[in-house]
Design a protein around this motif. Sequence first.
Motif, PDB file in Angstrom:
ATOM      1  N   LYS A 122     -16.754 -11.076  21.159  1.00 21.40           N
ATOM      2  CA  LYS A 122     -15.837 -12.201  21.012  1.00 21.40           C
ATOM      3  C   LYS A 122     -14.820 -11.905  19.917  1.00 21.40           C
ATOM      4  N   ALA A 123     -15.309 -11.361  18.791  1.00 21.37           N
ATOM      5  CA  ALA A 123     -14.403 -11.013  17.693  1.00 21.37           C
ATOM      6  C   ALA A 123     -13.418  -9.929  18.130  1.00 21.37           C
ATOM      7  N   ALA A 125     -12.353  -9.374  21.195  1.00 23.67           N
ATOM      8  CA  ALA A 125     -11.390  -9.982  22.114  1.00 23.67           C
ATOM      9  C   ALA A 125     -10.359 -10.808  21.350  1.00 23.67           C
ATOM     10  N   GLN A 126     -10.834 -11.550  20.319  1.00 20.76           N
ATOM     11  CA  GLN A 126      -9.896 -12.325  19.498  1.00 20.76           C
ATOM     12  C   GLN A 126      -8.922 -11.411  18.774  1.00 20.76           C
ATOM     13  N   GLU A 127      -9.440 -10.304  18.254  1.00 18.65           N
ATOM     14  CA  GLU A 127      -8.580  -9.336  17.564  1.00 18.65           C
ATOM     15  C   GLU A 127      -7.578  -8.738  18.543  1.00 18.65           C
ATOM     16  N   ARG A 129      -6.374 -10.167  21.214  1.00 17.95           N
ATOM     17  CA  ARG A 129      -5.349 -11.181  21.491  1.00 17.95           C
ATOM     18  C   ARG A 129      -4.379 -11.304  20.322  1.00 17.95           C
ATOM     19  N   ARG A 130      -4.918 -11.199  19.089  1.00 16.72           N
ATOM     20  CA  ARG A 130      -4.086 -11.357  17.902  1.00 16.72           C
ATOM     21  C   ARG A 130      -3.034 -10.254  17.800  1.00 16.72           C
ATOM     22  N   GLN A 186     -10.876 -11.478  30.168  1.00 12.11           N
ATOM     23  CA  GLN A 186     -10.033 -12.241  29.241  1.00 12.11           C
ATOM     24  C   GLN A 186      -8.787 -11.448  28.854  1.00 12.11           C
TER      25      GLN A 186
END
Length: 191
Positions: A122-123, A125-127, A129-130, A186
């Motif tokens: 999850k981290a 994927a968030q990174e 996206r960022r 995602q």
Amino acid sequence: MSPVFAHGQLRLYLLSLLNEGPRHGYEIMRDLEQRFNGLYTPSAGTVYPRLAKLEEEGLVSRGDDGRKVTYTITDAGRAEVARRQADLGDLEDDLDRSASQLADEVRSRVKGEAADLRAELKAAAQEARRVAQPATGEPMSGRARGEFEQAINELRQSARSILRSRKTAESVRAEALRIVHEAKRQLDQLK
């Protein structure tokens, strides 16, 4: 991990196995592993010293066929097994409890590993996206590209660690694969 055998129980269990018939040391370790459904595999450093002690006590004899050493119970060993039949029943009950405890520990560890992997993915994927490339087609800065590559490599290392570990349960590998597929899905949505 909880101890599998209480004091003296492995000794009695080895005598019980050899009472069924002669075995090589490796066969004894495999029989123990099967008894615990693969949750416990004794080491050679656990089994062979106890077999040597049983041999010193005259309860087993050791034969060498050139390739493998075979252990056979002696009459004195059979007599001890016969005297300790009640203890063998208690031992089987204790081993059932030990197997159940081992299974509970494995389930708990698998659950924790799967949760850790989900958090890492999850981290990542968030990174991703960022630091994702804007839709305008503007080139990514060197720093952003480096952070992105680092996040991808960390994800790859985590997933490979789970895949390659002999201690990782199949259910954890399946969960890891599901999480990797979800992360890809995602990321595909960002295109």
